[in-house]
Design a protein around this motif. Sequence first.
Motif, mmCIF file in Angstrom:
data_model
loop_
_atom_site.group_PDB
_atom_site.id
_atom_site.type_symbol
_atom_site.label_atom_id
_atom_site.label_comp_id
_atom_site.label_asym_id
_atom_site.label_seq_id
_atom_site.Cartn_x
_atom_site.Cartn_y
_atom_site.Cartn_z
ATOM 1 N N UNK A 1 -15.700 14.706 -38.896
ATOM 2 C CA UNK A 1 -15.448 15.002 -39.735
ATOM 3 C C UNK A 1 -14.291 14.863 -41.150
ATOM 4 N N UNK A 2 -14.481 13.168 -40.866
ATOM 5 C CA UNK A 2 -13.422 12.197 -42.013
ATOM 6 C C UNK A 2 -15.453 12.123 -43.138
ATOM 7 N N UNK A 3 -16.438 11.597 -42.737
ATOM 8 C CA UNK A 3 -17.683 11.633 -43.065
ATOM 9 C C UNK A 3 -18.177 13.111 -43.896
ATOM 10 N N UNK A 4 -17.781 14.473 -43.759
ATOM 11 C CA UNK A 4 -17.293 15.840 -44.264
ATOM 12 C C UNK A 4 -16.830 16.023 -44.816
ATOM 13 N N UNK A 5 -15.598 15.433 -45.166
ATOM 14 C CA UNK A 5 -14.047 14.981 -46.134
ATOM 15 C C UNK A 5 -14.673 14.486 -47.678
ATOM 16 N N UNK A 6 -15.570 13.489 -46.801
ATOM 17 C CA UNK A 6 -16.096 12.472 -47.897
ATOM 18 C C UNK A 6 -17.495 13.275 -48.185
ATOM 19 N N UNK A 7 -17.908 13.956 -48.043
ATOM 20 C CA UNK A 7 -19.262 14.948 -48.296
ATOM 21 C C UNK A 7 -18.479 15.984 -49.939
ATOM 22 N N UNK A 8 -17.665 15.984 -49.576
ATOM 23 C CA UNK A 8 -16.715 17.513 -50.383
ATOM 24 C C UNK A 8 -16.213 16.852 -50.952
ATOM 25 N N UNK A 9 -15.402 15.469 -51.245
ATOM 26 C CA UNK A 9 -14.747 15.149 -51.996
ATOM 27 C C UNK A 9 -15.401 13.692 -53.107
ATOM 28 N N UNK A 10 -16.882 13.313 -52.918
ATOM 29 C CA UNK A 10 -17.974 12.937 -53.428
ATOM 30 C C UNK A 10 -18.078 14.039 -54.791
#
Length: 214
Positions: A13-22
Amino acid sequence: MNPNDDRRDKILRFLYERHQAGKVITAIPIGILDLRRSMKELYGLKQSEVASNLDYLIQVGWVRPEVKSRSFVTPRGMVLPREQTKYKISEIGINHLEDASMFKKPQAASHVNITNVQGVTVVGDGNLVNAKFTELASALDDLDQAIADSQQLTDEQKLDAAGDISAIRAQVAKKNPNSSAIRGAWEGLKALAVVANTAEAVANVGKLLTALLS
């Protein structure tokens, strides 16, 4: 519940949120030191917990490593190579966390009862293929992987190549493949012969296609 599942979920979920915020693609992947630091600050995870569960997520395909070649200069002036590995959530991980998408990679085999179709088998990631072309299907899988791993190709080039490979796969699932459609897709893939890490895979596919189209 497996206690590691909670840790894996937090990492994913941390990597997903980073993906969404990039804001740019190159800013999405994260190095292991930054990932460990973030997981410790947010959830109190130990370095070993992050490393082992990240490794598991990579093995099952939910996280994808990206390796870039760099170099550094020693105090004596020598230039030495050094690889940098960063991590990001894969399309499999994204599909796990999101609702179904119309752009999700289709699993054709799940919609076809191949027991009723003579000469058709399933290879690779659920791809249907005429049994006569299993060697070609395997070569296409190798090329697909080489393209995905390439550091010399842009995301746009990889996307175009994936489309051409899918077009050829769609034809070799048929009893009578459309040679014109295969030739059209192959024209796009031939250009990858000049890229070092895909040249051999391209040559193997080309050799098998020549036999098919002759």
